[in-house]
Design a protein around this motif. Sequence first.
Motif, PDB file in Angstrom:
ATOM      1  N   TRP A  87       0.855  -1.188   0.000  1.00  0.00           N
ATOM      2  CA  TRP A  87       0.000   0.000   0.000  1.00  0.00           C
ATOM      3  C   TRP A  87       0.889   1.235   0.000  1.00  0.00           C
ATOM      4  CZ3 TRP A  87      -2.236   2.680   4.790  1.00  0.00           C
ATOM      5  CH2 TRP A  87      -3.159   3.664   4.426  1.00  0.00           C
ATOM      6  N   ALA A  88       0.749   2.052  -1.036  1.00  0.00           N
ATOM      7  CA  ALA A  88       1.412   3.341  -1.093  1.00  0.00           C
ATOM      8  C   ALA A  88       0.381   4.382  -0.683  1.00  0.00           C
ATOM      9  CB  ALA A  88       1.946   3.607  -2.494  1.00  0.00           C
ATOM     10  N   ASP A  89       0.388   4.772   0.588  1.00  0.00           N
ATOM     11  CA  ASP A  89      -0.714   5.561   1.134  1.00  0.00           C
ATOM     12  C   ASP A  89      -0.767   6.969   0.557  1.00  0.00           C
ATOM     13  OD1 ASP A  89       1.689   6.033   2.509  1.00  0.00           O
ATOM     14  OD2 ASP A  89       0.662   6.758   4.274  1.00  0.00           O
ATOM     15  N   LYS A  90       0.391   7.618   0.360  1.00  0.00           N
ATOM     16  CA  LYS A  90       0.376   8.984  -0.157  1.00  0.00           C
ATOM     17  C   LYS A  90      -0.025   9.005  -1.631  1.00  0.00           C
ATOM     18  CE  LYS A  90       1.905  10.428   3.807  1.00  0.00           C
ATOM     19  NZ  LYS A  90       3.314  10.794   3.969  1.00  0.00           N
ATOM     20  N   VAL A 136      -2.158  -2.861  -3.661  1.00  0.00           N
ATOM     21  CA  VAL A 136      -1.928  -4.002  -4.542  1.00  0.00           C
ATOM     22  C   VAL A 136      -1.849  -5.253  -3.680  1.00  0.00           C
ATOM     23  CG1 VAL A 136      -0.380  -5.072  -6.211  1.00  0.00           C
ATOM     24  CG2 VAL A 136      -0.695  -2.589  -6.225  1.00  0.00           C
ATOM     25  N   SER A 137      -2.535  -6.293  -4.115  1.00  0.00           N
ATOM     26  CA  SER A 137      -2.507  -7.550  -3.367  1.00  0.00           C
ATOM     27  C   SER A 137      -2.419  -8.714  -4.341  1.00  0.00           C
ATOM     28  CB  SER A 137      -3.760  -7.693  -2.490  1.00  0.00           C
ATOM     29  OG  SER A 137      -3.698  -8.879  -1.724  1.00  0.00           O
ATOM     30  N   ARG A 138      -1.564  -9.680  -4.014  1.00  0.00           N
ATOM     31  CA  ARG A 138      -1.385 -10.874  -4.844  1.00  0.00           C
ATOM     32  C   ARG A 138      -1.739 -12.101  -4.025  1.00  0.00           C
ATOM     33  NH1 ARG A 138       2.999  -9.721  -8.942  1.00  0.00           N
ATOM     34  NH2 ARG A 138       3.065 -11.969  -9.200  1.00  0.00           N
ATOM     35  N   SER A 139      -2.198 -13.137  -4.721  1.00  0.00           N
ATOM     36  CA  SER A 139      -2.448 -14.409  -4.047  1.00  0.00           C
ATOM     37  C   SER A 139      -1.147 -15.159  -3.805  1.00  0.00           C
ATOM     38  CB  SER A 139      -3.401 -15.263  -4.873  1.00  0.00           C
ATOM     39  OG  SER A 139      -2.857 -15.514  -6.166  1.00  0.00           O
ATOM     40  N   SER A 140      -0.152 -14.940  -4.661  1.00  0.00           N
ATOM     41  CA  SER A 140       1.148 -15.586  -4.517  1.00  0.00           C
ATOM     42  C   SER A 140       2.113 -14.864  -5.450  1.00  0.00           C
ATOM     43  CB  SER A 140       1.075 -17.077  -4.881  1.00  0.00           C
ATOM     44  OG  SER A 140       0.912 -17.231  -6.286  1.00  0.00           O
ATOM     45  N   TRP A 141       3.366 -15.351  -5.478  1.00  0.00           N
ATOM     46  CA  TRP A 141       4.339 -14.818  -6.427  1.00  0.00           C
ATOM     47  C   TRP A 141       4.506 -15.745  -7.617  1.00  0.00           C
ATOM     48  CZ3 TRP A 141       5.620  -9.946  -6.381  1.00  0.00           C
ATOM     49  CH2 TRP A 141       5.539  -9.231  -5.185  1.00  0.00           C
ATOM     50  N   ASP A 142       3.581 -16.685  -7.795  1.00  0.00           N
ATOM     51  CA  ASP A 142       3.640 -17.602  -8.924  1.00  0.00           C
ATOM     52  C   ASP A 142       3.081 -16.938 -10.183  1.00  0.00           C
ATOM     53  OD1 ASP A 142       4.619 -19.532  -7.198  1.00  0.00           O
ATOM     54  OD2 ASP A 142       2.613 -20.297  -6.729  1.00  0.00           O
ATOM     55  N   ASP A 143       3.378 -17.552 -11.309  1.00  0.00           N
ATOM     56  CA  ASP A 143       2.923 -16.994 -12.583  1.00  0.00           C
ATOM     57  C   ASP A 143       1.414 -17.018 -12.734  1.00  0.00           C
ATOM     58  OD1 ASP A 143       5.546 -16.527 -13.260  1.00  0.00           O
ATOM     59  OD2 ASP A 143       5.762 -18.342 -14.472  1.00  0.00           O
ATOM     60  N   ASP A 144       0.734 -17.931 -12.029  1.00  0.00           N
ATOM     61  CA  ASP A 144      -0.719 -18.026 -12.153  1.00  0.00           C
ATOM     62  C   ASP A 144      -1.440 -17.279 -11.031  1.00  0.00           C
ATOM     63  OD1 ASP A 144      -0.074 -19.663 -10.043  1.00  0.00           O
ATOM     64  OD2 ASP A 144      -1.266 -21.375 -10.720  1.00  0.00           O
ATOM     65  N   ALA A 145      -0.753 -16.353 -10.379  1.00  0.00           N
ATOM     66  CA  ALA A 145      -1.323 -15.624  -9.245  1.00  0.00           C
ATOM     67  C   ALA A 145      -2.435 -14.694  -9.700  1.00  0.00           C
ATOM     68  CB  ALA A 145      -0.235 -14.827  -8.545  1.00  0.00           C
ATOM     69  N   THR A 146      -3.320 -14.412  -8.755  1.00  0.00           N
ATOM     70  CA  THR A 146      -4.319 -13.364  -8.924  1.00  0.00           C
ATOM     71  C   THR A 146      -3.757 -12.077  -8.345  1.00  0.00           C
ATOM     72  OG1 THR A 146      -6.149 -14.928  -8.762  1.00  0.00           O
ATOM     73  CG2 THR A 146      -6.663 -12.620  -8.330  1.00  0.00           C
ATOM     74  N   LEU A 147      -3.965 -10.968  -9.045  1.00  0.00           N
ATOM     75  CA  LEU A 147      -3.529  -9.664  -8.580  1.00  0.00           C
ATOM     76  C   LEU A 147      -4.735  -8.731  -8.574  1.00  0.00           C
ATOM     77  CD1 LEU A 147      -0.308  -7.736  -9.421  1.00  0.00           C
ATOM     78  CD2 LEU A 147      -2.496  -6.570  -9.585  1.00  0.00           C
ATOM     79  N   VAL A 148      -4.957  -8.093  -7.422  1.00  0.00           N
ATOM     80  CA  VAL A 148      -6.079  -7.166  -7.258  1.00  0.00           C
ATOM     81  C   VAL A 148      -5.507  -5.811  -6.848  1.00  0.00           C
ATOM     82  CG1 VAL A 148      -8.214  -6.679  -5.995  1.00  0.00           C
ATOM     83  CG2 VAL A 148      -7.608  -9.040  -6.559  1.00  0.00           C
ATOM     84  N   SER A 149      -5.924  -4.755  -7.524  1.00  0.00           N
ATOM     85  CA  SER A 149      -5.450  -3.409  -7.191  1.00  0.00           C
ATOM     86  C   SER A 149      -6.631  -2.470  -7.026  1.00  0.00           C
ATOM     87  CB  SER A 149      -4.500  -2.876  -8.265  1.00  0.00           C
ATOM     88  OG  SER A 149      -5.155  -2.785  -9.518  1.00  0.00           O
ATOM     89  N   LEU A 150      -6.457  -1.489  -6.147  1.00  0.00           N
ATOM     90  CA  LEU A 150      -7.456  -0.445  -5.918  1.00  0.00           C
ATOM     91  C   LEU A 150      -6.727   0.883  -5.851  1.00  0.00           C
ATOM     92  CD1 LEU A 150     -10.396   0.456  -5.174  1.00  0.00           C
ATOM     93  CD2 LEU A 150      -9.737   0.151  -2.783  1.00  0.00           C
ATOM     94  N   HIS A 151      -7.297   1.893  -6.507  1.00  0.00           N
ATOM     95  CA  HIS A 151      -6.640   3.198  -6.571  1.00  0.00           C
ATOM     96  C   HIS A 151      -7.575   4.276  -6.072  1.00  0.00           C
ATOM     97  CE1 HIS A 151      -5.077   6.765  -9.077  1.00  0.00           C
ATOM     98  NE2 HIS A 151      -4.277   6.602  -8.038  1.00  0.00           N
ATOM     99  N   TRP A 184      -8.238   7.815   1.969  1.00  0.00           N
ATOM    100  CA  TRP A 184      -8.096   6.387   2.266  1.00  0.00           C
ATOM    101  C   TRP A 184      -8.425   6.179   3.740  1.00  0.00           C
ATOM    102  CZ3 TRP A 184      -6.454   3.592  -2.077  1.00  0.00           C
ATOM    103  CH2 TRP A 184      -6.494   2.202  -1.916  1.00  0.00           C
ATOM    104  N   ILE A 185      -9.492   5.461   3.990  1.00  0.00           N
ATOM    105  CA  ILE A 185      -9.986   5.303   5.353  1.00  0.00           C
ATOM    106  C   ILE A 185      -9.330   4.125   6.060  1.00  0.00           C
ATOM    107  CG2 ILE A 185     -12.067   4.870   6.733  1.00  0.00           C
ATOM    108  CD1 ILE A 185     -13.653   6.252   4.474  1.00  0.00           C
ATOM    109  N   LYS A 186      -9.114   3.028   5.335  1.00  0.00           N
ATOM    110  CA  LYS A 186      -8.536   1.852   5.985  1.00  0.00           C
ATOM    111  C   LYS A 186      -7.815   0.991   4.967  1.00  0.00           C
ATOM    112  CE  LYS A 186      -9.633  -1.743   9.361  1.00  0.00           C
ATOM    113  NZ  LYS A 186      -8.948  -1.034  10.450  1.00  0.00           N
ATOM    114  N   TRP A 187      -6.665   0.512   5.357  1.00  0.00           N
ATOM    115  CA  TRP A 187      -5.971  -0.540   4.625  1.00  0.00           C
ATOM    116  C   TRP A 187      -5.546  -1.567   5.642  1.00  0.00           C
ATOM    117  CZ3 TRP A 187      -1.034  -2.746   4.689  1.00  0.00           C
ATOM    118  CH2 TRP A 187      -0.744  -3.591   3.604  1.00  0.00           C
ATOM    119  N   ALA A 188      -5.969  -2.799   5.438  1.00  0.00           N
ATOM    120  CA  ALA A 188      -5.676  -3.846   6.410  1.00  0.00           C
ATOM    121  C   ALA A 188      -5.346  -5.132   5.672  1.00  0.00           C
ATOM    122  CB  ALA A 188      -6.872  -4.078   7.333  1.00  0.00           C
TER     123      ALA A 188
END
Length: 850
Positions: free
Chosen positions: A377-380, A385-400, A497-501
């Motif tokens: 999380w880059a708060d400023k 950004v969140s990943r399920s793993s560092w594998d090639d078939d990982a899911t990546l979810v981002s919110l801006h 940004w109210i919460k990042w957990a």
Amino acid sequence: MRHSILALLLPATLHAAAQAPTVHESRPRMLADADRIAWMQAHHQQPGPFGDAFATVLNAYTNNWITDPDLYMVGTDTAQWTWDWNSFWSDDQAMMTVVLWKINGDPAQLMRCRFLARQVNAHLQSTDLSALGDLEAEAVHRRMSAAGDLVLDWCHDALPVPLRQQLAQVLYAQSRAFMERFITSSMGTSFVSSHNTWNHVYANQNALVLHAADGLTAVQHDTVLQWHELVYDRWVNDFFPVYAHYRDDDGGWNWGAAYAFWGYVDQFQLFDNMRIATGTDWPGTLPWVMNSIDQYLYLVQPDGKCLHWGDGQMSIAGDRVIYRHAAIFQDPRSVWLADHYAQPQYMTWTVPVFQKMLYKDFTLAPVPFPDPLLDWWADKVGLSVSRSSWDDDATLVSLHCAPSKRAAHEHRDNNSFAIFKHTPLLLDAGHYDTYGGSHWRNYYTRTIAHNSICVFDSTEAMTSLGQPAANDGGQIDSPPLQNLGDVLAPQNQRGEWIKWATGDGYQYNIADAALSYDPAKLERFTRRLLYLKPDRVLVLDHVLLNGVGNAQRDIHWTAHFAEQPTMSGTLLSAEVPAHIETYDGPDHTSVHGNGSVAVRTLLPVASTATRVGGAGHESWVDGQDRPPMGPVDMDYYTPGGWRIEVRPQTVTDTVVFLHSISMGDDVNVAQPAGEVARNTTTIAVDVQDTLMLFSAVGDTGVVAHEVDEVIGDRTVHIMAMDMADGTYCLFENGAMVQMASTDGQGALPLTWQLGLGGYHLRIANCNVGVGEVPHDGKDITAFPNPATGRVEILPATHVRTGDRVVVRAAPGTIVRETVYASGVDLSALAPGIYLMEVPRTGSRVRVVVQ
């Protein structure tokens, strides 16, 4: 003379000017220092990774580059050579020419270097820079700064004196014109944007290289020194405070993803030049530099391309930043990256091999993958950004959700999210064809092209770069900010940004983008995004609209797909058959390549979904398609071709959207899932034996959740969100059955076995409903309950002094056995729920120990 010229150059400032360091008399002063050059000279013919890289570059240069008709430098007859600075490859070939000569000392290469010096002279002498437009002139300045500076710096003493002096004079003249037009004018006062940053990198480099150059007059030498002092002061007092704010301790970047990579390369050019020319150690003294390498981990999708965030997209490869960061810090992150991206599959053409040859520290030992955290999380900046793993078939979810919109290359995309698995599934749509073009202004940078919310009002006048733009119902235009004061100014705030957990198997985000919209339309847009790894996302939006009843408020939730989504329900209308169609079903699925996604609308219960897209409608906004100029490389880019717009059937001032999203592949295709229950306190989502509880009104710090009609005969995993941190009890049909504590992030995870039937579940302070604590046998209670020490059994007629009392884990083994004497001391027990028994009477009572 010096102070009078400075008075003309320096703008009025409120800070004390930084004292510029002294420039070394020796050369080189850019690109690589003398030690690195000496190392390359000593090792270029030795077997090994560096020798192989040098041989590869030299072979490609000799057989492919210098045989180009536009940049022909074969043989010894220079009259047969050609050089066109308009060639896209001219900068790269000029740099390779100088570096190869410096390494191997080949006389033919020196001849080419001298030829380049003459080409720089001829080009600058024949070009009227003042007659060119800003972008054209800027391109010439940057090219000459890159190629001309290197020739003068590295070949200074190897050029014939007249040629050297002429080169210094033409570079001085172009540098002066560059300073006056782009640095000391109003064009040079933006310390937040990427564009002006790059210009200041070159302005700094020009001053360092021209310092004490043979052929300049005393007055010119003095002016060059002033440029050095001016630009140094700008970096220290204007640019770096902005970077320190945004980079913070997480390495966040204040531009979009692709511009982050391009810009970081430019900054390492600045860092290296200052180190080589003055001994200034900015990477070692600026605390935000080291963790900036995080973007090479977190801004990269599993397919190796950067997040489609802001303008542009690129594939990541070994570059100056990775190699130099590893050499400077010997950080496991960059050392691993340097080895990873130096592998043959990334060395697909000459330039990556050249950069590896020039910048990589080949003496560093390889390190294993550092296995960084999966959540970032880059708060400023406002990027999660969140990943399920560092594998090639990982899911990546981002919110801006950016606190302030900053630069001209940013989009109106606060509270937008994207999901990647195998391929982009829910994506940022559109294509970066040209800056400021019709597609860019009307669609690509607008909210409608992102997974966010639009509130259309036909009377609203939209703008982009201050010019009229299509009305998409989205977020307002924001002017590029100039300095740190602008970044922090209240009137420029656009998001909160109210919460990042992050916790065991989840990441949770809450952000409010209301300030990004015209306040006449709405005053709240709070988005919750809960990512339950690896393949489930919940998006819960609370929107408070203004003007409902007296103004148009066509609110819709938008999601973008690469391929046409399949819709459920009945076709209600076809505004444009096969392109704009509205359905009444809640489920929407799409398969793209070997990835799949399924979206289910849970709230509003009464909603419609309009599918928009297909040929001639991929960039549809405000009744018109706004396509990119020219064809798009669909093998590389994913501009999206379809979107859905989910609308409530009845619009009120309070609108709640809730969507359950599942990800899969092309074999195990994602399926829509989830049921919703809602009351005044809680919104509950039941998906595949996971029960997620949110505040019904979008609050945080709540102290209770409850949900009715939960189906039993299963083990249910409960994620109670938005809670005040503390210890709570789970009540099943009024009976307290379990006690648990939040994880420090406001999330309360529980697992409970439900029997047959339906259940009312409540999570609340354990003091709530104590009178309902169940028991078996005689009618007894424990007081106090919950307890922290000694408890009594009531009524007293059901127990007597000397009775044996057994305390078990509830249910479980005996943890305490004692004799009753005016109570039982439970203070030694760990917090939890226990079963206290009096075997003589068969009485049992559950006790909560806090």
